[in-house]
Write a protein that holds these residues in place. Structure first.
Motif, PDB file in Angstrom:
ATOM      1  N   LEU B 115      88.217 -55.916  59.078  1.00 29.31           N
ATOM      2  CA  LEU B 115      88.904 -54.765  58.746  1.00 29.31           C
ATOM      3  C   LEU B 115      90.405 -54.875  58.808  1.00 29.31           C
ATOM      4  O   LEU B 115      91.277 -54.436  58.007  1.00 29.31           O
ATOM      5  CB  LEU B 115      88.068 -53.569  59.588  1.00 29.31           C
ATOM      6  CG  LEU B 115      88.599 -52.246  58.815  1.00 29.31           C
ATOM      7  CD1 LEU B 115      87.967 -52.008  57.413  1.00 29.31           C
ATOM      8  CD2 LEU B 115      88.001 -51.249  59.622  1.00 29.31           C
ATOM      9  N   LEU B 116      90.476 -55.173  60.095  1.00 30.10           N
ATOM     10  CA  LEU B 116      92.098 -55.663  60.512  1.00 30.10           C
ATOM     11  C   LEU B 116      92.629 -56.497  59.315  1.00 30.10           C
ATOM     12  O   LEU B 116      93.803 -56.126  59.030  1.00 30.10           O
ATOM     13  CB  LEU B 116      92.334 -56.112  61.763  1.00 30.10           C
ATOM     14  CG  LEU B 116      93.423 -56.256  62.455  1.00 30.10           C
ATOM     15  CD1 LEU B 116      93.869 -54.968  63.141  1.00 30.10           C
ATOM     16  CD2 LEU B 116      93.958 -57.336  63.636  1.00 30.10           C
ATOM     17  N   LEU B 117      92.170 -57.464  59.132  1.00 26.99           N
ATOM     18  CA  LEU B 117      92.753 -58.420  58.227  1.00 26.99           C
ATOM     19  C   LEU B 117      93.015 -57.732  56.927  1.00 26.99           C
ATOM     20  O   LEU B 117      93.928 -58.094  56.322  1.00 26.99           O
ATOM     21  CB  LEU B 117      91.991 -59.757  58.050  1.00 26.99           C
ATOM     22  CG  LEU B 117      91.915 -60.667  59.274  1.00 26.99           C
ATOM     23  CD1 LEU B 117      91.059 -61.843  59.190  1.00 26.99           C
ATOM     24  CD2 LEU B 117      93.132 -61.105  59.518  1.00 26.99           C
ATOM     25  N   GLY B 122      96.483 -55.860  52.910  1.00 29.87           N
ATOM     26  CA  GLY B 122      96.708 -54.519  52.049  1.00 29.87           C
ATOM     27  C   GLY B 122      98.260 -53.981  52.113  1.00 29.87           C
ATOM     28  O   GLY B 122      98.710 -53.943  51.031  1.00 29.87           O
ATOM     29  N   SER B 123      98.428 -53.855  53.553  1.00 36.62           N
ATOM     30  CA  SER B 123     100.024 -53.609  53.666  1.00 36.62           C
ATOM     31  C   SER B 123     101.099 -54.402  52.979  1.00 36.62           C
ATOM     32  O   SER B 123     101.990 -54.168  52.671  1.00 36.62           O
ATOM     33  CB  SER B 123     100.263 -53.399  55.149  1.00 36.62           C
ATOM     34  OG  SER B 123      99.217 -52.748  55.841  1.00 36.62           O
ATOM     35  N   PHE B 124     100.688 -55.785  53.118  1.00 33.61           N
ATOM     36  CA  PHE B 124     101.874 -56.579  52.514  1.00 33.61           C
ATOM     37  C   PHE B 124     101.511 -56.650  50.868  1.00 33.61           C
ATOM     38  O   PHE B 124     102.415 -57.039  50.249  1.00 33.61           O
ATOM     39  CB  PHE B 124     101.302 -58.110  53.081  1.00 33.61           C
ATOM     40  CG  PHE B 124     101.643 -58.462  54.400  1.00 33.61           C
ATOM     41  CD1 PHE B 124     102.619 -57.703  54.992  1.00 33.61           C
ATOM     42  CD2 PHE B 124     100.711 -59.296  55.118  1.00 33.61           C
ATOM     43  CE1 PHE B 124     102.619 -58.176  56.283  1.00 33.61           C
ATOM     44  CE2 PHE B 124     100.915 -59.480  56.387  1.00 33.61           C
ATOM     45  CZ  PHE B 124     101.899 -58.941  57.116  1.00 33.61           C
ATOM     46  N   GLU B 137      96.753 -47.405  58.462  1.00 33.96           N
ATOM     47  CA  GLU B 137      95.933 -46.761  59.048  1.00 33.96           C
ATOM     48  C   GLU B 137      94.805 -47.408  59.472  1.00 33.96           C
ATOM     49  O   GLU B 137      93.972 -47.391  60.154  1.00 33.96           O
ATOM     50  CB  GLU B 137      95.678 -45.125  58.618  1.00 33.96           C
ATOM     51  CG  GLU B 137      96.795 -44.265  58.537  1.00 33.96           C
ATOM     52  CD  GLU B 137      97.259 -44.000  59.871  1.00 33.96           C
ATOM     53  OE1 GLU B 137      96.473 -43.579  60.752  1.00 33.96           O
ATOM     54  OE2 GLU B 137      98.324 -44.154  60.354  1.00 33.96           O
ATOM     55  N   VAL B 138      94.327 -48.203  58.241  1.00 39.04           N
ATOM     56  CA  VAL B 138      93.207 -49.104  58.323  1.00 39.04           C
ATOM     57  C   VAL B 138      93.069 -49.957  59.473  1.00 39.04           C
ATOM     58  O   VAL B 138      92.536 -50.266  60.223  1.00 39.04           O
ATOM     59  CB  VAL B 138      92.738 -49.605  56.898  1.00 39.04           C
ATOM     60  CG1 VAL B 138      91.833 -50.717  57.115  1.00 39.04           C
ATOM     61  CG2 VAL B 138      92.449 -48.667  55.850  1.00 39.04           C
ATOM     62  N   MET B 139      94.452 -50.594  59.492  1.00 42.62           N
ATOM     63  CA  MET B 139      94.835 -51.625  60.398  1.00 42.62           C
ATOM     64  C   MET B 139      94.921 -51.196  61.496  1.00 42.62           C
ATOM     65  O   MET B 139      94.215 -51.398  62.760  1.00 42.62           O
ATOM     66  CB  MET B 139      96.136 -52.205  59.859  1.00 42.62           C
ATOM     67  CG  MET B 139      96.591 -53.141  60.797  1.00 42.62           C
ATOM     68  SD  MET B 139      98.378 -53.462  60.181  1.00 42.62           S
ATOM     69  CE  MET B 139      99.394 -52.472  61.320  1.00 42.62           C
ATOM     70  N   LEU B 140      95.365 -49.808  61.780  1.00 38.84           N
ATOM     71  CA  LEU B 140      95.506 -49.264  63.333  1.00 38.84           C
ATOM     72  C   LEU B 140      94.173 -48.855  63.577  1.00 38.84           C
ATOM     73  O   LEU B 140      93.808 -48.975  64.880  1.00 38.84           O
ATOM     74  CB  LEU B 140      96.420 -47.869  63.120  1.00 38.84           C
ATOM     75  CG  LEU B 140      97.862 -48.366  63.036  1.00 38.84           C
ATOM     76  CD1 LEU B 140      98.426 -46.851  63.112  1.00 38.84           C
ATOM     77  CD2 LEU B 140      98.248 -49.007  64.441  1.00 38.84           C
ATOM     78  N   LEU B 141      93.122 -48.200  62.951  1.00 33.84           N
ATOM     79  CA  LEU B 141      91.969 -47.693  63.523  1.00 33.84           C
ATOM     80  C   LEU B 141      91.270 -49.162  63.771  1.00 33.84           C
ATOM     81  O   LEU B 141      90.459 -49.116  65.159  1.00 33.84           O
ATOM     82  CB  LEU B 141      91.234 -47.027  62.393  1.00 33.84           C
ATOM     83  CG  LEU B 141      91.188 -45.591  62.329  1.00 33.84           C
ATOM     84  CD1 LEU B 141      90.563 -45.220  61.145  1.00 33.84           C
ATOM     85  CD2 LEU B 141      90.604 -45.201  63.638  1.00 33.84           C
ATOM     86  N   ALA B 142      91.196 -50.113  63.134  1.00 31.85           N
ATOM     87  CA  ALA B 142      90.603 -51.332  63.531  1.00 31.85           C
ATOM     88  C   ALA B 142      91.012 -52.020  64.742  1.00 31.85           C
ATOM     89  O   ALA B 142      90.437 -52.242  65.555  1.00 31.85           O
ATOM     90  CB  ALA B 142      90.545 -52.255  62.448  1.00 31.85           C
ATOM     91  N   SER B 143      92.576 -52.007  64.914  1.00 34.92           N
ATOM     92  CA  SER B 143      93.135 -52.347  66.190  1.00 34.92           C
ATOM     93  C   SER B 143      92.756 -51.397  67.344  1.00 34.92           C
ATOM     94  O   SER B 143      92.495 -52.107  68.322  1.00 34.92           O
ATOM     95  CB  SER B 143      94.717 -52.601  65.954  1.00 34.92           C
ATOM     96  OG  SER B 143      95.279 -51.062  65.874  1.00 34.92           O
TER      97      SER B 143
END
Lengths: 148, 502, 115
Positions: B115-117, B122-124, B137-143
């Protein structure tokens, strides 16, 4: 927390106890109605998922975790997985027709005079529904278990 | 049809979901992790190939035309960042097989990693600023979840700071998006680039620009908003630390690069001067913080901060050469930094500590590991012929060319102090004898450790890249040069997304 | 109406920052909740408010009748609410676990990782 009588709300009121039994199927039905209504009118997977999860959470408050696990029959984490899977998979059929990801695909056919519309959007919405129910139940069940 | 631009987002997403469905079987989750990150790397290489051929690769999700729908778009910078994401993801997935304890795997380590990846990729690749927020937010929640996996005291304390500051920055980001929409009525970045230049109220544009800058500054750990990073990055499992160190802050930096080359270029004299000061102070405070530390991963964490300063410097100077240096530095830094974190996990496995005082004697017993560390550490400090040398050389040369002497002095000083920190680790962990109180049986044992294969393979691979990008820097240099050129000429990007010339 | 909203948003942001600066982690989380609500309200207010005109196209027509509210800010706010909901669920679990592990809700006692 150590006092065994302080289990949250279990066996507290007869009204809640009975009402939860009656409300559970009604609320679940209503959630399915909302889910399918989301096709053309306000409604949809997210709100339906909230209503559906609400039904189970109410039952959980009235009857406790063990009883809830018994009626759910499977782990909420599986629901979450299935939901997310459906949601993600619905992005791919568009590829087979050479369209960009997530392009909606529709299959419309007649069933005894009624027009039935199936689409990847519906699959996505059902996925959202399961994911929402799964997430809320996972969080609530594990928090309640931690309390008890 | 350009499927390749969506694959780097959908592969990890699908892998995460499948991994979640397989939560009962750790064996299959592990196989899936390697397979999916390998596929991710392959798909990003495909994306880079097409971006090199076509310049821009664009997909309008769901067939809704820009600026109304959500656009996925890759220019060279995005494509390069995506490749690095795939590379780091693959390396960390291999490393995880050898290091992640069973109970972490049971609590969903692999789904969260995927999910983090997905969030990072996605952000890039997104071309829509609200969509950027969603991927963030997807990245943050996973982190968040990865950071607290295990639930030790230090993790909880670090996580509270990490969560608070990142949520604060998200709220700021969201507010800035709202104001931008109020000003222009669009959220597509290419469309914004044109419409914001038409807004009469330039004061308001600057306010919004600064809100974005502060919000991304927090996420990138730039001065003075970096305190959450050294408070939390050394607390989780080392594979998680490495993944965070390589990718998370860089997403913030990437967002700065994207917005301040494409959208907010109306008043560079104002915005980029602030960036310049922030970059210089970020470099200095990071490296000074590191000098005071005596814990392996905390030193490296402070160095993340200081390196962010270098990358921001490339953006702040805003010349073709500086941007080229910035992109080169991004690639070099992600690889070298991740590798140093991975090596810190290796010495932890051998000696059971991250405290420099409780480590030692690695060079005597395992010279190979010491060499691998030296390659990455000297690469980070910028010693030729390793990759960091060219990265720093390009940046400092760019600063000299426009006579930004302050930046030159700071960059050179910080470079020396980075070397000092790396030498400190070298002297303490590798050079000095094993301290008496430390149990070094694992270090000295000659038995083969089967898990070691998974640790060493990614480390050797990344170290090889550090050498490769130093001795044979030409291909990366050319890609970075073209990426910088695209960044300075946003018209191409706008035309690729909107299909019309503004 | 816009002025009133502006004041409300200002007060909400003020409350949020005040709560976040207090020492208790519970109050910190309350501050975060208010903060995300303030941001959502800001999006809603800043993109223009239209009363009583849902952006739905009646059956048989191609365009909506008359002026309707802009649907995009509503979609943005809805997405942001869903995300805030997820983050909130996580934060509540986090402070619960943090309280169990550290055995205090005082942020001043949580400085082990700072030095």
């Amino acid at each position: 927390m150590t006092d065994p009588n302080k289990k949250i709300m279990k066996d507290n009121t007869v009204i809640l106890h009975t009402a939860a039994l009656a409300l559970l199927p009604l609320q679940l039905l209503f959630s399915v109605f909302l889910l399918l209504r989301g096709h053309d009118e306000p409604g949809g997977g997210f709100i339906a998922g909230l209503v559906g999860a609400g039904a189970v959470v109410l039952y959980l408050f009235a009857h406790g975790v063990d009883a809830t696990r018994r009626i759910m029959r499977f782990d909420p984490r599986d629901l979450l997985g299935i939901g997310l899977f459906l949601g993600t998979v619905s992005a791919f059929p568009a590829l087979l027709r050479g369209e960009p990801f997530l392009s909606a695909q529709w299959w419309i056919f007649d069933l005894a005079g009624t027009e039935i519309k199936l689409s990847t959007v519906l699959v996505f919405d059902i996925g959202v529904y399961f994911a929402v129910v799964g997430t809320i139940l996972t969080v609530v069940v594990s928090l309640t278990e931690a309390e008890e | 049809m350009s499927t390749e631009v969506a694959l780097p987002v959908f592969i990890p997403l699908l892998a995460g979901v499948l991994s979640l469905m397989l939560w009962r079987s750790r064996k299959w989750q592990r196989r899936l992790a390697v397979l999916a990150t390998g596929l991710l790397l392959a798909s990003t290489l495909w994306l880079l190939r097409s971006t090199l051929d076509q310049g821009y690769v664009v997909m309008q999700l769901g067939g809704w035309a820009a600026p109304f729908g959500i656009t996925l778009v890759a220019d060279l910078l995005s494509a390069v960042m995506a490749v690095i994401t795939g590379l780091i993801g693959f390396a960390v997935a291999l490393y995880s097989l050898g290091t992640i304890p069973d109970r972490h795997e049971k609590f969903g380590y692999y789904p969260l990693m995927h999910l983090l990846l997905a969030g990072v990729a996605g952000s890039f690749l997104t071309g829509d600023i609200f969509n950027l927020f969603v991927w963030f937010e997807v990245m943050l929640l996973a982190s968040f979840a990865l950071l607290t996996l295990g639930g030790e005291r230090a993790q909880m304390e670090g996580a509270i700071k990490y969560v608070t500051l990142n949520l604060f920055s998200s709220a700021l980001f969201l507010s800035a998006i709202g104001l931008t929409y109020g000003l222009t009525g669009t959220l597509n970045m290419a469309d914004l680039a044109y419409k914001l230049s038409q807004v009469e109220h330039t004061g308001m544009v600057n306010v919004v620009a600064l809100m974005f800058m502060i919000s991304f500054g927090i996420k990138a750990a730039a001065f003075p908003l970096f305190f959450w990073l050294p408070a939390s990055y050394h607390t989780p499992q080392v594979a998680v630390s490495a993944l965070f160190a390589g990718l998370l802050t860089k997403v913030g930096v990437y967002a700065l690069y994207r917005l301040f080359t494409l959208v907010f270029v109306g008043d560079t004299g104002y915005t980029h001067t602030i960036l310049l000061w922030s970059a210089a102070l970020t470099m200095l405070t990071g490296v000074l913080g590191a000098a005071a530390q005596f814990e392996f991963r905390r030193i490296l964490s402070f160095h993340i901060v200081s390196q962010i300063g270098y990358i921001m410097l490339g953006l702040a100077l805003f010349t073709p050469l500086a941007l080229l240096g910035g992109v080169f530095y991004l690639v070099h830094n992600i690889i070298a930094k991740t590798n140093l974190f991975l090596i810190s996990g290796l010495t932890y496995r051998l000696l059971g500590s991250y405290d420099l005082k409780k480590l030692g004697g690695v060079y005597r017993e395992r010279p190979g590991i010491a060499i691998l560390f030296l390659i990455s550490a000297l690469g980070l400090a910028g010693i030729p012929p390793l990759s960091g040398f060219f990265a720093k050389f390009l940046l400092i040369r760019a600063a000299v060319e426009i006579e930004a002497w302050m930046a030159v002095v700071v960059a050179l000083t910080v470079s020396f102090m980075t070397l000092y920190s790396m030498i400190k680790i070298w002297a303490q962990v590798f050079w000095k004898p094993v301290p008496d109180a430390v149990d070094a049986t694992r270090l000295r044992s000659r038995e083969r450790d089967p898990g070691m294969f998974w640790l060493l393979t990614p480390i050797i691979g990344l170290a090889a890249l550090v050498v490769l990008f130093g001795v044979w820097a030409e291909p990366l240099y050319q890609v970075a040069r073209d990426a910088a050129e695209q960044l300075l000429n946003p018209a191409g990007y706008i035309e690729a997304v909107l299909g019309v010339t503004p | 109406m816009e002025t009133l909203m502006a004041y409300a948003i200002g007060v909400l942001f003020g409350c949020a920052v005040y709560m976040m600066l207090r020492r208790s982690i519970v109050k910190l989380v309350i501050g975060l909740i208010i903060l995300s609500n303030a941001a959502n309200l800001l999006i809603f207010a800043v993109s223009g408010m239209t009363r009583g005109a849902p952006p739905l196209i009646p059956e048989g027509l191609q365009l909506p009748e008359g002026a309707v509210a802009d649907p995009l800010p509503q979609a943005l706010v809805l997405t942001a609410i869903v995300i805030a909901f997820g983050v909130l669920a996580f934060s509540v679990v986090l402070i619960h676990r943090a309280f169990e592990v550290v055995e205090t809700d005082d942020l001043d006692q949580m400085k082990d990782t700072d030095t």
